[in-house]
Scaffold this active site. Sequence first.
Site, mmCIF file in Angstrom:
data_model
loop_
_atom_site.group_PDB
_atom_site.id
_atom_site.type_symbol
_atom_site.label_atom_id
_atom_site.label_comp_id
_atom_site.label_asym_id
_atom_site.label_seq_id
_atom_site.Cartn_x
_atom_site.Cartn_y
_atom_site.Cartn_z
ATOM 1 N N ASN A 7 0.936 -1.170 -0.164
ATOM 2 C CA ASN A 7 0.009 0.012 0.058
ATOM 3 C C ASN A 7 0.937 1.135 -0.080
ATOM 4 O OD1 ASN A 7 -1.393 2.488 1.108
ATOM 5 N ND2 ASN A 7 -3.183 0.995 1.831
ATOM 6 N N HIS A 10 0.898 6.281 1.885
ATOM 7 C CA HIS A 10 1.739 6.888 2.717
ATOM 8 C C HIS A 10 2.713 7.862 2.088
ATOM 9 C CE1 HIS A 10 -1.163 6.704 5.792
ATOM 10 N NE2 HIS A 10 -0.869 5.447 5.653
ATOM 11 N N HIS A 43 -5.757 3.767 -1.455
ATOM 12 C CA HIS A 43 -7.005 3.937 -0.837
ATOM 13 C C HIS A 43 -7.348 5.089 -1.464
ATOM 14 C CE1 HIS A 43 -9.598 4.489 3.097
ATOM 15 N NE2 HIS A 43 -10.068 4.693 1.973
ATOM 16 N N ARG A 45 -9.376 8.243 -0.709
ATOM 17 C CA ARG A 45 -10.350 8.549 0.252
ATOM 18 C C ARG A 45 -11.133 9.822 -0.386
ATOM 19 N NH1 ARG A 45 -10.026 8.020 5.541
ATOM 20 N NH2 ARG A 45 -8.711 6.210 6.518
ATOM 21 N N ARG A 49 -6.897 12.881 1.134
ATOM 22 C CA ARG A 49 -5.739 13.365 2.003
ATOM 23 C C ARG A 49 -4.438 12.967 1.454
ATOM 24 N NH1 ARG A 49 -7.089 10.277 7.311
ATOM 25 N NH2 ARG A 49 -9.129 11.268 7.183
ATOM 26 N N GLU A 70 -9.001 0.455 -2.624
ATOM 27 C CA GLU A 70 -9.499 0.471 -1.456
ATOM 28 C C GLU A 70 -10.600 1.750 -1.402
ATOM 29 O OE1 GLU A 70 -6.947 0.754 1.939
ATOM 30 O OE2 GLU A 70 -6.271 -1.148 1.744
ATOM 31 N N THR A 101 -8.237 3.700 8.564
ATOM 32 C CA THR A 101 -9.156 2.876 8.869
ATOM 33 C C THR A 101 -9.275 2.149 10.203
ATOM 34 O OG1 THR A 101 -8.945 2.405 6.419
ATOM 35 C CG2 THR A 101 -10.507 1.150 7.552
ATOM 36 N N GLU A 151 -11.062 -9.010 3.726
ATOM 37 C CA GLU A 151 -9.948 -9.045 3.980
ATOM 38 C C GLU A 151 -10.121 -8.875 5.642
ATOM 39 O OE1 GLU A 151 -7.777 -5.589 2.560
ATOM 40 O OE2 GLU A 151 -6.405 -5.449 4.167
ATOM 41 N N HIS A 191 -3.651 -4.775 8.102
ATOM 42 C CA HIS A 191 -3.831 -3.522 8.866
ATOM 43 C C HIS A 191 -2.705 -3.629 9.806
ATOM 44 C CE1 HIS A 191 -5.272 0.395 10.357
ATOM 45 N NE2 HIS A 191 -5.596 0.416 8.965
HETATM 46 N N1 PXP Z 1 -6.051 -2.851 4.492
HETATM 47 C C1 PXP Z 1 -6.713 -1.843 4.714
HETATM 48 C C2 PXP Z 1 -8.285 -2.291 4.409
HETATM 49 C C3 PXP Z 1 -6.533 -0.650 4.949
HETATM 50 O O1 PXP Z 1 -7.553 0.293 4.996
HETATM 51 C C4 PXP Z 1 -5.137 -0.322 5.214
HETATM 52 C C5 PXP Z 1 -4.636 1.118 5.425
HETATM 53 O O2 PXP Z 1 -4.813 1.814 4.276
HETATM 54 C C6 PXP Z 1 -4.345 -1.243 5.184
HETATM 55 C C7 PXP Z 1 -4.768 -2.743 4.902
HETATM 56 C C8 PXP Z 1 -2.911 -1.370 5.259
HETATM 57 O O3 PXP Z 1 -2.526 -0.975 6.679
HETATM 58 P P1 PXP Z 1 -1.212 -0.501 7.133
HETATM 59 O O4 PXP Z 1 -0.971 1.098 6.421
HETATM 60 O O5 PXP Z 1 -1.272 -0.320 8.680
HETATM 61 O O6 PXP Z 1 -0.236 -1.365 6.729
#
Ligand code: PXP
Length: 251
Positions: A7, A10, A43, A45, A49, A70, A101, A151, A191
């Site tokens: 992901n 960030h 993701h 949003r 952001r 996402e 999330t 998930e 997550h």
């Molecule tokens: N899965 C989902 C559904 C999420 O919303 C996120 C965060 O965007 C992640 C996984 C990844 O989480 P992390 O950034 O804490 O690794």
Amino acid sequence: MIRLYVNVDHVATLRQARKTYEPDPLDAAIAAERVGAHGITVHLREDRRHIQDHDLERIRNAIKGPLNLEMAAVDEMVGIAQKLRPYQVSLVPEKREEITTEGGLNVLSQEKHLNEVRLKMVDAGILFSLFVDPDFAQIDSAFRVGARSIEINTGPYSECTNIEERERALQKIVEGCRHARDQGLRVFAGHGLKVDNVEAIAAIPEIEELNIGHHLVSRSILIGMEQAVQDVQNAIERGVARRHPSSLRTY
Ligand code: PXP
């Protein structure tokens, strides 16, 4: 084999702090693929952001592997997904005031709506997944909605500081995964996963796919800092070497 989806949200968070063009989440996606990431997750949003609409298009077109989008189950995002046609859409709950999330979707309270969204995604040829807590009632509800995959939220497990609590949270995930598999659902997880907590999750046999973001971006900043400082120092030195000799002062 378990698939790792990276992901890159960030990377965009950092870029948006200056509203400039670097760091580019696309570069991070390409780097992740270069070392074997199976897919890329972003993701989009509603408040934009981090990931922007133009990132989606560029990442979708440039990566070699699948894109997992996402998003919240709202009309705007459904329209974007129908146009973009990512490999997979994962529906997540979204609140404007949250930092990330905060939990799984409440599938039970919106089965009809989620089923409508699923039909639109299936029509567009997009795989459809729901982000849920390891809660049997929510998992059963995801099955009724017609999801073929879920998930499992590993957030609460990753936040446990106490060993017994963490063990309990892990056990809940183990049971949730088994329950989902018994229903015929494919099981993904994510997550808060990181180097020191992912092993126990990867050991759960039902889990096919992991989504990891924040930790990878955090670590890559530190791992890359030495090289980044060295490159800038070298550029500074090249500049100094171009100064007219008479402007060089000794201190
Ligand atoms: N899965 C989902 C559904 C999420 O919303 C996120 C965060 O965007 C992640 C996984 C990844 O989480 P992390 O950034 O804490 O690794």
